[in-house]
Scaffold this motif. Sequence first.
Motif, PDB file in Angstrom:
ATOM      1  N   PRO A 211      43.637   0.362 108.238  1.00  0.00           N
ATOM      2  CA  PRO A 211      43.569   0.085 109.685  1.00  0.00           C
ATOM      3  C   PRO A 211      42.159  -0.076 110.236  1.00  0.00           C
ATOM      4  O   PRO A 211      41.933  -0.919 111.108  1.00  0.00           O
ATOM      5  CB  PRO A 211      44.273   1.282 110.327  1.00  0.00           C
ATOM      6  N   CYS A 212      41.220   0.732 109.749  1.00  0.00           N
ATOM      7  CA  CYS A 212      39.855   0.626 110.281  1.00  0.00           C
ATOM      8  C   CYS A 212      39.225  -0.720 109.916  1.00  0.00           C
ATOM      9  O   CYS A 212      38.581  -1.360 110.753  1.00  0.00           O
ATOM     10  CB  CYS A 212      39.000   1.776 109.755  1.00  0.00           C
ATOM     11  N   LEU A 213      39.415  -1.146 108.673  1.00  0.00           N
ATOM     12  CA  LEU A 213      38.872  -2.437 108.252  1.00  0.00           C
ATOM     13  C   LEU A 213      39.604  -3.592 108.941  1.00  0.00           C
ATOM     14  O   LEU A 213      38.992  -4.598 109.315  1.00  0.00           O
ATOM     15  CB  LEU A 213      38.967  -2.585 106.739  1.00  0.00           C
ATOM     16  N   GLU A 214      40.909  -3.442 109.116  1.00  0.00           N
ATOM     17  CA  GLU A 214      41.673  -4.471 109.815  1.00  0.00           C
ATOM     18  C   GLU A 214      41.162  -4.641 111.241  1.00  0.00           C
ATOM     19  O   GLU A 214      40.952  -5.762 111.721  1.00  0.00           O
ATOM     20  CB  GLU A 214      43.157  -4.111 109.828  1.00  0.00           C
ATOM     21  N   ALA A 215      40.938  -3.513 111.919  1.00  0.00           N
ATOM     22  CA  ALA A 215      40.456  -3.561 113.293  1.00  0.00           C
ATOM     23  C   ALA A 215      39.043  -4.133 113.365  1.00  0.00           C
ATOM     24  O   ALA A 215      38.720  -4.912 114.271  1.00  0.00           O
ATOM     25  CB  ALA A 215      40.496  -2.158 113.906  1.00  0.00           C
ATOM     26  N   GLU A 216      38.200  -3.781 112.406  1.00  0.00           N
ATOM     27  CA  GLU A 216      36.836  -4.307 112.395  1.00  0.00           C
ATOM     28  C   GLU A 216      36.836  -5.819 112.167  1.00  0.00           C
ATOM     29  O   GLU A 216      36.106  -6.560 112.830  1.00  0.00           O
ATOM     30  CB  GLU A 216      36.006  -3.627 111.304  1.00  0.00           C
ATOM     31  N   PHE A 217      37.672  -6.276 111.240  1.00  0.00           N
ATOM     32  CA  PHE A 217      37.771  -7.713 110.981  1.00  0.00           C
ATOM     33  C   PHE A 217      38.233  -8.446 112.235  1.00  0.00           C
ATOM     34  O   PHE A 217      37.680  -9.498 112.604  1.00  0.00           O
ATOM     35  CB  PHE A 217      38.742  -7.965 109.825  1.00  0.00           C
ATOM     36  N   ALA A 218      39.265  -7.904 112.905  1.00  0.00           N
ATOM     37  CA  ALA A 218      39.784  -8.536 114.122  1.00  0.00           C
ATOM     38  C   ALA A 218      38.723  -8.566 115.217  1.00  0.00           C
ATOM     39  O   ALA A 218      38.594  -9.559 115.946  1.00  0.00           O
ATOM     40  CB  ALA A 218      41.029  -7.798 114.600  1.00  0.00           C
ATOM     41  N   GLN A 219      37.952  -7.493 115.329  1.00  0.00           N
ATOM     42  CA  GLN A 219      36.914  -7.443 116.350  1.00  0.00           C
ATOM     43  C   GLN A 219      35.821  -8.477 116.081  1.00  0.00           C
ATOM     44  O   GLN A 219      35.356  -9.169 117.001  1.00  0.00           O
ATOM     45  CB  GLN A 219      36.281  -6.053 116.404  1.00  0.00           C
ATOM     46  N   ARG A 220      35.422  -8.609 114.824  1.00  0.00           N
ATOM     47  CA  ARG A 220      34.381  -9.586 114.481  1.00  0.00           C
ATOM     48  C   ARG A 220      34.884 -11.018 114.680  1.00  0.00           C
ATOM     49  O   ARG A 220      34.145 -11.899 115.123  1.00  0.00           O
ATOM     50  CB  ARG A 220      33.908  -9.362 113.044  1.00  0.00           C
ATOM     51  N   LEU A 221      36.144 -11.238 114.359  1.00  0.00           N
ATOM     52  CA  LEU A 221      36.745 -12.552 114.615  1.00  0.00           C
ATOM     53  C   LEU A 221      36.721 -12.857 116.108  1.00  0.00           C
ATOM     54  O   LEU A 221      36.340 -13.963 116.534  1.00  0.00           O
ATOM     55  CB  LEU A 221      38.185 -12.564 114.093  1.00  0.00           C
ATOM     56  N   ASP A 222      37.108 -11.895 116.910  1.00  0.00           N
ATOM     57  CA  ASP A 222      37.128 -12.044 118.361  1.00  0.00           C
ATOM     58  C   ASP A 222      35.738 -12.393 118.887  1.00  0.00           C
ATOM     59  O   ASP A 222      35.561 -13.323 119.685  1.00  0.00           O
ATOM     60  CB  ASP A 222      37.629 -10.730 118.971  1.00  0.00           C
ATOM     61  N   THR A 223      34.737 -11.667 118.422  1.00  0.00           N
ATOM     62  CA  THR A 223      33.366 -11.881 118.884  1.00  0.00           C
ATOM     63  C   THR A 223      32.842 -13.255 118.507  1.00  0.00           C
ATOM     64  O   THR A 223      32.237 -13.959 119.326  1.00  0.00           O
ATOM     65  CB  THR A 223      32.436 -10.801 118.307  1.00  0.00           C
ATOM     66  N   SER A 224      33.074 -13.661 117.255  1.00  0.00           N
ATOM     67  CA  SER A 224      32.551 -14.959 116.802  1.00  0.00           C
ATOM     68  C   SER A 224      33.219 -16.115 117.540  1.00  0.00           C
ATOM     69  O   SER A 224      32.558 -17.096 117.910  1.00  0.00           O
ATOM     70  CB  SER A 224      32.745 -15.102 115.286  1.00  0.00           C
ATOM     71  N   VAL A 225      34.517 -16.010 117.790  1.00  0.00           N
ATOM     72  CA  VAL A 225      35.218 -17.061 118.541  1.00  0.00           C
ATOM     73  C   VAL A 225      34.716 -17.097 119.985  1.00  0.00           C
ATOM     74  O   VAL A 225      34.568 -18.169 120.577  1.00  0.00           O
ATOM     75  CB  VAL A 225      36.742 -16.838 118.482  1.00  0.00           C
ATOM     76  N   GLY A 226      34.423 -15.938 120.539  1.00  0.00           N
ATOM     77  CA  GLY A 226      33.873 -15.880 121.890  1.00  0.00           C
ATOM     78  C   GLY A 226      32.529 -16.566 122.004  1.00  0.00           C
ATOM     79  O   GLY A 226      32.232 -17.226 123.016  1.00  0.00           O
ATOM     80  N   LEU A 227      31.697 -16.448 120.978  1.00  0.00           N
ATOM     81  CA  LEU A 227      30.397 -17.118 120.989  1.00  0.00           C
ATOM     82  C   LEU A 227      30.560 -18.637 121.003  1.00  0.00           C
ATOM     83  O   LEU A 227      29.838 -19.347 121.707  1.00  0.00           O
ATOM     84  CB  LEU A 227      29.579 -16.688 119.766  1.00  0.00           C
ATOM     85  N   VAL A 228      31.522 -19.134 120.235  1.00  0.00           N
ATOM     86  CA  VAL A 228      31.789 -20.574 120.233  1.00  0.00           C
ATOM     87  C   VAL A 228      32.278 -21.020 121.614  1.00  0.00           C
ATOM     88  O   VAL A 228      31.870 -22.059 122.131  1.00  0.00           O
ATOM     89  CB  VAL A 228      32.823 -20.938 119.148  1.00  0.00           C
ATOM     90  N   GLY A 229      33.157 -20.209 122.212  1.00  0.00           N
ATOM     91  CA  GLY A 229      33.668 -20.530 123.543  1.00  0.00           C
ATOM     92  C   GLY A 229      32.560 -20.610 124.571  1.00  0.00           C
ATOM     93  O   GLY A 229      32.555 -21.509 125.436  1.00  0.00           O
ATOM     94  N   ARG A 230      31.600 -19.710 124.482  1.00  0.00           N
ATOM     95  CA  ARG A 230      30.483 -19.729 125.437  1.00  0.00           C
ATOM     96  C   ARG A 230      29.658 -21.005 125.267  1.00  0.00           C
ATOM     97  O   ARG A 230      29.184 -21.604 126.246  1.00  0.00           O
ATOM     98  CB  ARG A 230      29.603 -18.488 125.230  1.00  0.00           C
ATOM     99  N   MET A 231      29.499 -21.443 124.024  1.00  0.00           N
ATOM    100  CA  MET A 231      28.773 -22.686 123.776  1.00  0.00           C
ATOM    101  C   MET A 231      29.530 -23.882 124.353  1.00  0.00           C
ATOM    102  O   MET A 231      28.935 -24.773 124.964  1.00  0.00           O
ATOM    103  CB  MET A 231      28.562 -22.857 122.273  1.00  0.00           C
ATOM    104  N   LEU A 232      30.855 -23.907 124.164  1.00  0.00           N
ATOM    105  CA  LEU A 232      31.665 -25.022 124.662  1.00  0.00           C
ATOM    106  C   LEU A 232      31.614 -25.123 126.190  1.00  0.00           C
ATOM    107  O   LEU A 232      31.829 -26.202 126.753  1.00  0.00           O
ATOM    108  CB  LEU A 232      33.101 -24.868 124.199  1.00  0.00           C
ATOM    109  N   LEU A 233      31.333 -24.002 126.853  1.00  0.00           N
ATOM    110  CA  LEU A 233      31.326 -23.977 128.323  1.00  0.00           C
ATOM    111  C   LEU A 233      29.915 -24.112 128.907  1.00  0.00           C
ATOM    112  O   LEU A 233      29.704 -23.797 130.084  1.00  0.00           O
ATOM    113  CB  LEU A 233      31.990 -22.699 128.815  1.00  0.00           C
ATOM    114  N   THR A 234      28.976 -24.594 128.114  1.00  0.00           N
ATOM    115  CA  THR A 234      27.621 -24.811 128.620  1.00  0.00           C
ATOM    116  C   THR A 234      27.676 -25.769 129.821  1.00  0.00           C
ATOM    117  O   THR A 234      28.198 -26.891 129.703  1.00  0.00           O
ATOM    118  CB  THR A 234      26.736 -25.443 127.533  1.00  0.00           C
TER     119      THR A 234
END
Length: 238
Positions: A211-234
């Motif tokens: 569970p801890c690794l699963e949650a960490e993976f999901a969190q990192r996925l969330d963060t990286s996708v958010g960075l792309v979204g911020r770029m798309l909304l320049t």
Amino acid sequence: MAQSERIAVTQTPAAPGVDTVLARMRALALDLPPRDGVAVFNRVYLSVTEAVDRAIDGGAAGGFLDRTAAITLDVRFAERYLTAVDAAALGVRGPACWRPLFQFRRHPGVRPLQFALAGINAHIGHDLALAVVDACRTLDCEPDVLEDEFERVGDILVTLEEHIREELMPGPDLLQVADPLTHLLGSWSLERARDAAWGAARALWALRGLPCLEAEFAQRLDTSVGLVGRMLLTPLPD
């Protein structure tokens, strides 16, 4: 990882039907101002979900061999978006992948096509992977069992992507190399995002006993996708 964030990855109560999530999206379409960034994405996603619903109703003729699996995946997928909308309405800090869209939704320098792509990026890049895991837990099956349904949903999304771009294009100058929006469009691909989502879903499923690794993976996925979204909304000049 906070306990509340870990629960968001693993909880899977019984899924409602596609009609329920369609009703929510239609209500949002009526409530939100048309130029609002969330409203722009909601219109796109409503069209996609209606197309998926028609394909599900068509059974094998629509490309879905397992109707129950298709409905479960479609609803779990939509619930991720609707939960983010509810969190924003309550002022609750939602997933990182959705924050740029909610933060920039009224920015005058962001074009409608950018709003649509940022929402698709969040939903495909992050939500789809978690929705596959949600559906697997609901149906008590491995991700491979849902691969046909995943691919069919992806095919519908790719088919509609060209229509979305044409509908929301600001004009013929879009194809000019000097237009900043041209560069943004070329930096993101729905097909690549879909492939990455399938890989992320398989990884999350493989980590379900940790569970801890699963949650960490999901969190990192969330963060990286958010960075792309911020770029798309320049914000871009007119």
